[in-house]
Scaffold this motif. Structure first.
Motif, PDB file in Angstrom:
ATOM      1  N   MET A   1      -1.316   3.060  13.312  1.00  0.00           N
ATOM      2  CA  MET A   1      -2.186   3.968  13.527  1.00  0.00           C
ATOM      3  C   MET A   1      -1.996   5.097  12.554  1.00  0.00           C
ATOM      4  N   ALA A   2      -0.950   5.642  12.624  1.00  0.00           N
ATOM      5  CA  ALA A   2      -0.218   6.525  11.883  1.00  0.00           C
ATOM      6  C   ALA A   2      -0.303   6.261  10.459  1.00  0.00           C
ATOM      7  N   ALA A   3      -0.097   5.116  10.163  1.00  0.00           N
ATOM      8  CA  ALA A   3      -0.130   4.516   8.885  1.00  0.00           C
ATOM      9  C   ALA A   3      -1.756   4.521   8.098  1.00  0.00           C
ATOM     10  N   VAL A   4      -2.641   4.139   9.240  1.00  0.00           N
ATOM     11  CA  VAL A   4      -3.936   4.137   8.689  1.00  0.00           C
ATOM     12  C   VAL A   4      -4.452   5.554   8.649  1.00  0.00           C
ATOM     13  N   SER A   5      -3.894   6.716   9.139  1.00  0.00           N
ATOM     14  CA  SER A   5      -4.255   7.802   8.950  1.00  0.00           C
ATOM     15  C   SER A   5      -3.769   8.274   7.414  1.00  0.00           C
ATOM     16  N   ALA A   6      -2.653   7.917   7.209  1.00  0.00           N
ATOM     17  CA  ALA A   6      -2.127   8.290   6.048  1.00  0.00           C
ATOM     18  C   ALA A   6      -2.686   7.688   4.695  1.00  0.00           C
ATOM     19  N   THR A   7      -3.356   6.481   5.181  1.00  0.00           N
ATOM     20  CA  THR A   7      -3.574   5.687   4.061  1.00  0.00           C
ATOM     21  C   THR A   7      -4.988   6.034   3.581  1.00  0.00           C
ATOM     22  N   ARG A   8      -5.748   6.478   4.619  1.00  0.00           N
ATOM     23  CA  ARG A   8      -7.010   6.726   4.380  1.00  0.00           C
ATOM     24  C   ARG A   8      -7.491   7.817   3.260  1.00  0.00           C
ATOM     25  N   PRO A   9      -6.674   8.635   3.288  1.00  0.00           N
ATOM     26  CA  PRO A   9      -7.122   9.814   1.946  1.00  0.00           C
ATOM     27  C   PRO A   9      -6.621   9.064   0.486  1.00  0.00           C
ATOM     28  N   VAL A  10      -5.721   8.115   0.525  1.00  0.00           N
ATOM     29  CA  VAL A  10      -5.298   7.589  -0.725  1.00  0.00           C
ATOM     30  C   VAL A  10      -6.385   6.600  -1.065  1.00  0.00           C
ATOM     31  N   PHE A  11      -6.826   6.037  -0.125  1.00  0.00           N
ATOM     32  CA  PHE A  11      -8.110   4.855  -0.420  1.00  0.00           C
ATOM     33  C   PHE A  11      -9.154   5.836  -0.964  1.00  0.00           C
ATOM     34  N   ALA A  12      -9.722   6.824  -0.331  1.00  0.00           N
ATOM     35  CA  ALA A  12     -10.580   7.710  -0.694  1.00  0.00           C
ATOM     36  C   ALA A  12     -10.492   8.290  -1.989  1.00  0.00           C
ATOM     37  N   GLU A  13      -9.371   8.767  -2.418  1.00  0.00           N
ATOM     38  CA  GLU A  13      -9.033   9.262  -3.862  1.00  0.00           C
ATOM     39  C   GLU A  13      -8.988   8.283  -4.783  1.00  0.00           C
ATOM     40  N   ARG A  14      -8.962   7.099  -4.518  1.00  0.00           N
ATOM     41  CA  ARG A  14      -8.845   5.971  -5.385  1.00  0.00           C
ATOM     42  C   ARG A  14     -10.168   5.346  -5.447  1.00  0.00           C
ATOM     43  N   LYS A  15     -11.197   5.675  -4.486  1.00  0.00           N
ATOM     44  CA  LYS A  15     -12.458   5.053  -4.443  1.00  0.00           C
ATOM     45  C   LYS A  15     -12.308   3.780  -3.869  1.00  0.00           C
ATOM     46  N   ILE A  16     -11.518   3.510  -3.104  1.00  0.00           N
ATOM     47  CA  ILE A  16     -11.250   2.035  -2.498  1.00  0.00           C
ATOM     48  C   ILE A  16     -12.086   2.109  -1.137  1.00  0.00           C
ATOM     49  N   THR A  17     -12.989   1.066  -1.076  1.00  0.00           N
ATOM     50  CA  THR A  17     -14.110   0.988   0.150  1.00  0.00           C
ATOM     51  C   THR A  17     -13.687  -0.111   1.036  1.00  0.00           C
ATOM     52  N   SER A  18     -14.314  -0.067   2.263  1.00  0.00           N
ATOM     53  CA  SER A  18     -14.216  -1.267   3.120  1.00  0.00           C
ATOM     54  C   SER A  18     -14.576  -2.560   2.343  1.00  0.00           C
ATOM     55  N   LYS A  19     -15.408  -2.438   1.433  1.00  0.00           N
ATOM     56  CA  LYS A  19     -15.782  -3.887   0.674  1.00  0.00           C
ATOM     57  C   LYS A  19     -14.649  -4.538  -0.036  1.00  0.00           C
ATOM     58  N   GLN A  20     -13.564  -3.757  -0.123  1.00  0.00           N
ATOM     59  CA  GLN A  20     -12.482  -4.245  -0.911  1.00  0.00           C
ATOM     60  C   GLN A  20     -11.338  -4.935   0.211  1.00  0.00           C
ATOM     61  N   LEU A  21     -11.663  -4.590   1.346  1.00  0.00           N
ATOM     62  CA  LEU A  21     -10.864  -4.953   2.409  1.00  0.00           C
ATOM     63  C   LEU A  21     -11.031  -6.361   3.236  1.00  0.00           C
TER      64      LEU A  21
END
Length: 227
Positions: free
Chosen positions: A80-100
């Motif tokens: 869960m700590a990794a999720v929190s750290a990853t979220r802004p990286v994905f947001a900055e790179r415009k990665i959405t849930s459709k790519q997961l």
């Protein structure tokens, strides 16, 4: 301003030399490094290495699967700590849930004979000690999580071995290192994983793991030659 020698080692030795060694691809080095950081709950370091992983060809879906996998092998809080750290990286790179990967997917084929043997051994050893753990080991781990196709079996094993080394869990390494090599990880690649892990998990953890790796390499070589 704090540790000039550390900065010098980071830029010259680690990022400039270790990451350029040819026996493990930059993509694989990124997978190993992410596994260590998540297993050791190092979210401050994750953004830099997440971006590096994406640049090295690790897909957003694979990162998602690495985090999910390590919830089981390093604990839910670390994932869960990794999720929190990853979220802004994905947001900055415009990665959405459709790519997961979806929560529910078509599983990879199960080698039922091999898994029945594994399950029988675990049940005989620990069924009366912790039946819930035994049940979820089969139902949740090996007949669900390990069969998710979003991370190749070789890479999933590589993540597991890296987390085990980083956590000092040497007793669990033989099964998972053999599984990794059965799935295509070469001895050279496994050896080079230890070099990468020395820098990210620390020399003591790697020196504790090296005798186990040595033993597995020797047994597999002997088995291959019939000696």
């Amino acid at each position: 301003m704090v540790a000039p020698a550390l900065e010098n080692y980071t830029q010259g030795l680690l990022l400039g030399d270790v990451w350029a060694r040819p026996d493990l691809s930059p993509r694989d080095r990124s997978i190993v490094t992410l596994a260590v950081l998540i297993a050791r709950n190092e979210p401050l370091e994750l953004p830099f290495y997440l971006n590096r992983a994406l640049d090295n060809g690790v897909t957003p879906g694979e990162i998602s699967e690495i985090i999910t996998h390590l919830a089981f092998y390093a604990g839910w809080p670390n994932a869960m700590a990794a999720v929190s750290a990853t979220r802004p990286v994905f947001a900055e790179r415009k990665i959405t849930s459709k790519q997961l990967p979806l929560a529910k997917v078509q599983s990879l084929p199960l080698d039922k004979q091999a898994d029945d043997k594994r399950a029988k051994s675990v049940d005989e050893n620990f069924g009366k000690v912790a039946p819930g753990v035994v049940q979820y080991t089969t139902d949740a781990l090996f007949r669900d999580l390990w069969l998710r196709p979003g991370l190749a079996p070789r890479d999933r094993s590589m993540v597991t071995v890296s987390a085990l080394v980083a956590s000092g869990q040497v007793a669990q390494i033989p099964y998972h290192l053999n599984r990794a090599m059965d799935s295509g990880l070469t001895e050279t690649q496994a050896s080079e994983m230890l070099t990468q892990l020395a820098f990210y998990a620390g020399w003591p953890n790697v020196f504790s793991a090296m005798p186990v790796f040595k033993d597995i390499f020797a047994k597999r070589t002997a088995g291959a030659t019939g000696k």
